[in-house]
Design a protein around this motif. Structure first.
Motif, PDB file in Angstrom:
ATOM      1  N   LYS A 199       0.928  -1.228  -0.091  1.00  0.00           N
ATOM      2  CA  LYS A 199       0.010  -0.033  -0.204  1.00  0.00           C
ATOM      3  C   LYS A 199       0.894   1.237   0.071  1.00  0.00           C
ATOM      4  N   THR A 200       0.697   2.046  -1.040  1.00  0.00           N
ATOM      5  CA  THR A 200       1.591   3.159  -1.259  1.00  0.00           C
ATOM      6  C   THR A 200       0.858   4.546  -1.462  1.00  0.00           C
ATOM      7  N   ARG A 201       1.536   5.723  -1.593  1.00  0.00           N
ATOM      8  CA  ARG A 201       1.120   6.898  -1.734  1.00  0.00           C
ATOM      9  C   ARG A 201       1.628   7.185  -3.131  1.00  0.00           C
ATOM     10  N   VAL A 202       1.491   8.337  -3.674  1.00  0.00           N
ATOM     11  CA  VAL A 202       1.914   8.537  -5.241  1.00  0.00           C
ATOM     12  C   VAL A 202       3.306   9.391  -5.142  1.00  0.00           C
ATOM     13  N   GLY A 203       3.685   9.632  -4.192  1.00  0.00           N
ATOM     14  CA  GLY A 203       5.152  10.441  -3.898  1.00  0.00           C
ATOM     15  C   GLY A 203       5.108  10.756  -2.475  1.00  0.00           C
ATOM     16  N   TYR A 204       6.294  11.314  -2.183  1.00  0.00           N
ATOM     17  CA  TYR A 204       6.538  12.138  -0.803  1.00  0.00           C
ATOM     18  C   TYR A 204       6.127  13.533  -1.030  1.00  0.00           C
TER      19      TYR A 204
ATOM     20  N   HIS B 168       9.394  -5.758  -8.803  1.00  0.00           N
ATOM     21  CA  HIS B 168       9.270  -6.796  -7.840  1.00  0.00           C
ATOM     22  C   HIS B 168       7.988  -7.474  -8.163  1.00  0.00           C
ATOM     23  N   GLU B 169       7.770  -8.718  -7.652  1.00  0.00           N
ATOM     24  CA  GLU B 169       6.562  -9.442  -8.179  1.00  0.00           C
ATOM     25  C   GLU B 169       5.500  -9.468  -7.146  1.00  0.00           C
ATOM     26  N   ILE B 170       5.322  -8.162  -6.993  1.00  0.00           N
ATOM     27  CA  ILE B 170       4.007  -7.943  -5.830  1.00  0.00           C
ATOM     28  C   ILE B 170       2.680  -8.395  -6.197  1.00  0.00           C
ATOM     29  N   ASP B 171       1.759  -8.776  -5.618  1.00  0.00           N
ATOM     30  CA  ASP B 171       0.467  -9.435  -5.838  1.00  0.00           C
ATOM     31  C   ASP B 171      -0.672  -8.577  -6.039  1.00  0.00           C
ATOM     32  N   THR B 172      -0.342  -7.475  -5.341  1.00  0.00           N
ATOM     33  CA  THR B 172      -1.452  -6.390  -5.207  1.00  0.00           C
ATOM     34  C   THR B 172      -0.826  -5.213  -4.941  1.00  0.00           C
ATOM     35  N   LEU B 173      -1.261  -3.969  -5.806  1.00  0.00           N
ATOM     36  CA  LEU B 173      -0.652  -2.624  -5.374  1.00  0.00           C
ATOM     37  C   LEU B 173      -1.993  -1.858  -4.859  1.00  0.00           C
ATOM     38  N   THR B 174      -2.078  -1.322  -3.694  1.00  0.00           N
ATOM     39  CA  THR B 174      -3.034  -0.479  -3.265  1.00  0.00           C
ATOM     40  C   THR B 174      -2.405   0.970  -3.455  1.00  0.00           C
ATOM     41  N   ILE B 175      -3.084   2.170  -4.064  1.00  0.00           N
ATOM     42  CA  ILE B 175      -2.573   3.504  -3.839  1.00  0.00           C
ATOM     43  C   ILE B 175      -3.458   4.348  -3.429  1.00  0.00           C
ATOM     44  N   HIS B 176      -3.038   5.029  -2.151  1.00  0.00           N
ATOM     45  CA  HIS B 176      -3.844   5.939  -2.003  1.00  0.00           C
ATOM     46  C   HIS B 176      -3.347   7.153  -2.627  1.00  0.00           C
ATOM     47  N   GLY B 177      -4.266   7.975  -3.233  1.00  0.00           N
ATOM     48  CA  GLY B 177      -3.763   8.806  -4.456  1.00  0.00           C
ATOM     49  C   GLY B 177      -3.436  10.227  -4.295  1.00  0.00           C
ATOM     50  N   ARG B 178      -3.010  10.241  -3.054  1.00  0.00           N
ATOM     51  CA  ARG B 178      -2.229  11.527  -2.656  1.00  0.00           C
ATOM     52  C   ARG B 178      -0.761  11.346  -2.009  1.00  0.00           C
ATOM     53  N   THR B 179       0.135  12.419  -2.063  1.00  0.00           N
ATOM     54  CA  THR B 179       1.479  12.377  -1.764  1.00  0.00           C
ATOM     55  C   THR B 179       1.485  12.126  -0.247  1.00  0.00           C
ATOM     56  N   VAL B 180       2.512  12.270   0.451  1.00  0.00           N
ATOM     57  CA  VAL B 180       2.809  12.078   1.784  1.00  0.00           C
ATOM     58  C   VAL B 180       2.422  13.493   2.678  1.00  0.00           C
TER      59      VAL B 180
ATOM     60  N   MET C 153       1.241  -1.922 -14.434  1.00  0.00           N
ATOM     61  CA  MET C 153       1.492  -2.978 -13.483  1.00  0.00           C
ATOM     62  C   MET C 153       0.932  -4.231 -14.021  1.00  0.00           C
ATOM     63  N   ASP C 154       1.457  -5.493 -13.676  1.00  0.00           N
ATOM     64  CA  ASP C 154       1.165  -6.637 -14.065  1.00  0.00           C
ATOM     65  C   ASP C 154       0.421  -7.351 -12.772  1.00  0.00           C
ATOM     66  N   CYS C 155      -0.191  -6.700 -11.984  1.00  0.00           N
ATOM     67  CA  CYS C 155      -0.862  -7.152 -10.940  1.00  0.00           C
ATOM     68  C   CYS C 155      -2.097  -6.260 -10.687  1.00  0.00           C
ATOM     69  N   PRO C 156      -2.914  -6.622 -10.057  1.00  0.00           N
ATOM     70  CA  PRO C 156      -4.283  -5.757  -9.630  1.00  0.00           C
ATOM     71  C   PRO C 156      -3.891  -4.561  -8.874  1.00  0.00           C
ATOM     72  N   VAL C 157      -4.592  -3.644  -9.154  1.00  0.00           N
ATOM     73  CA  VAL C 157      -4.442  -2.273  -8.796  1.00  0.00           C
ATOM     74  C   VAL C 157      -5.501  -1.752  -7.950  1.00  0.00           C
ATOM     75  N   ILE C 158      -5.717  -1.636  -6.444  1.00  0.00           N
ATOM     76  CA  ILE C 158      -6.893  -1.036  -5.937  1.00  0.00           C
ATOM     77  C   ILE C 158      -6.518   0.523  -5.368  1.00  0.00           C
ATOM     78  N   ALA C 159      -7.542   1.076  -5.826  1.00  0.00           N
ATOM     79  CA  ALA C 159      -7.868   2.580  -5.496  1.00  0.00           C
ATOM     80  C   ALA C 159      -8.133   2.856  -3.971  1.00  0.00           C
ATOM     81  N   ASN C 160      -7.453   4.001  -3.674  1.00  0.00           N
ATOM     82  CA  ASN C 160      -7.836   4.326  -2.121  1.00  0.00           C
ATOM     83  C   ASN C 160      -7.727   6.053  -2.247  1.00  0.00           C
ATOM     84  N   GLY C 161      -8.759   6.391  -1.340  1.00  0.00           N
ATOM     85  CA  GLY C 161      -8.837   7.884  -1.253  1.00  0.00           C
ATOM     86  C   GLY C 161     -10.080   8.479  -1.636  1.00  0.00           C
TER      87      GLY C 161
END
Length: 354
Positions: free
Chosen positions: A145-150, A166-178, A198-206
């Protein structure tokens, strides 16, 4: 599982719904209450605060071993010590977790100063080594689970290249910077970019606060699902309402009396958990104050006087009396928070036509 190309509407997979982890809020009793009101498809624990001398916290482990929701539970870790994270990941895999998640999104200054959470987005070489080490020891689901930048969302393309390596299985993105914390609209273009690359599912957050903002975020990004936090605390019916829309079914109108039921259920579940968790004698005043962590979100869009009185309640009698006085009726709840809310900022950008 890779993101699939766009399919005709009737064949498009139903988006996955996840409850966003919020420290000291989305704990075991909260998960149990969420499930009684429909609940998400996936739960994520509060984060395990990993460091060199760290031992897995028992109360967070209970969210894995005692949730009884019938839904997958992912264990989330936060930290910057790679060897400690690897050790704890191995320990977590001894429990019935659906996978292990790495928190790269927490914007709390005390966390970022330690180069953990969102602070790690400034340390790309260290992050690269961390992702590689964790992927090596986690044979099952490893998610991030990440943000879009610092500092700026312009950092996202470089971060995305790092995640792709890296072969992560899902990337969840909170769509703001830190640094944007929770104060702005989200960068839907960054989430859409991740979906395409991405080659994995992307989950949107925010910023998902109701059905319209949830469907709007999926339409704008093509994400495989949504992670909802504050919006679910305020409105636990949101998961079932989104499912109804995607199934072509009517969305049930929620009344103040429904909200009263939710608050009372949450009050009793949290009280019972505290009384049986070996944390000492039940403290009524502390419990009412704990409920205020949830009520600050729940009260958004209701009468200002309701929030004012709840903030000043210290006994169970006062708390219950205030809730019944304002909510024991069949007035429909506001669909979404007010636009000038300080806790729900920028959500209007996700609505249709905006």
């Amino acid at each position: 599982m890779k993101n699939r190309p766009k399919l005709p509407d009737m064949l498009t997979p139903v988006p996955t719904l996840a409850l966003a982890p919020m420290q000291d809020v989305t704990d075991l009793p909260f998960m149990r209450v969420m499930q009684r009101f429909g609940g998400p498809d996936v739960y994520v624990t509060e984060y395990f605060r990993v460091h060199a001398a760290y031992h897995l916290e028992k109360h967070i482990l209970r969210s894995i071993t005692e949730s009884h929701t019938g839904r997958p539970v992912y264990a989330q870790m936060i930290g910057q010590d790679i060897s400690a994270l690897v050790r704890c990941a191995k320990e977590l895999l001894r429990y019935p977790v659906a996978g292990v998640d790495l928190n790269l999104g927490c914007p709390a200054p005390v966390v970022c100063r330690k180069d953990a959470g969102g602070g790690l987005l400034r340390k790309k070489e260290h992050l690269h080594a961390m992702l590689g080490a964790l992927r090596e020891v986690i044979p099952g689901k490893f998610t991030v689970k990440t943000r879009v930048g610092y500092h700026s969302h312009e950092e996202f393309s470089e971060l995305l290249e790092l995640f792709q390596s890296h072969e992560i299985d899902t990337l969840t993105i909170h769509g703001r910077t830190v640094l944007e914390r929770y104060r702005t609209p989200i960068h839907t273009d960054c989430i859409q970019q991740a979906v395409q690359q991405m080659d994995c599912p992307v989950i949107a957050n925010g910023n998902v606060v109701d059905v319209e903002t949830g469907t709007g975020l999926i339409e704008r990004t093509g994400a495989a699902g949504l992670m909802i936090g504050r919006g679910a605390i305020r409105h636990p019916w949101i998961f079932d309402q989104l499912r109804a829309v995607w199934a072509g079914e009517p969305v049930r109108e929620i009344l103040r009396s429904d909200l009263l039921e939710y608050i009372m259920d949450l009050y009793q579940e949290l009280a019972g958990y505290q009384q049986h968790s070996g944390q000492g004698a039940f403290d009524e005043r502390k419990h009412v104050n704990r409920m205020k962590k949830y009520m600050v979100y729940i009260a958004q869009g209701l009468d200002p006087e309701f929030e004012y009185q709840i903030r000043r309640a210290f006994t169970e009698h006062d708390f219950h009396s205030i809730c019944h006085s304002f909510l024991e009726n069949d007035t429909p709840l506001p669909v979404r928070p007010p636009l000038d809310s300080k806790l729900f900022c920028g959500f209007d950008a996700l609505r249709s036509g905006n």
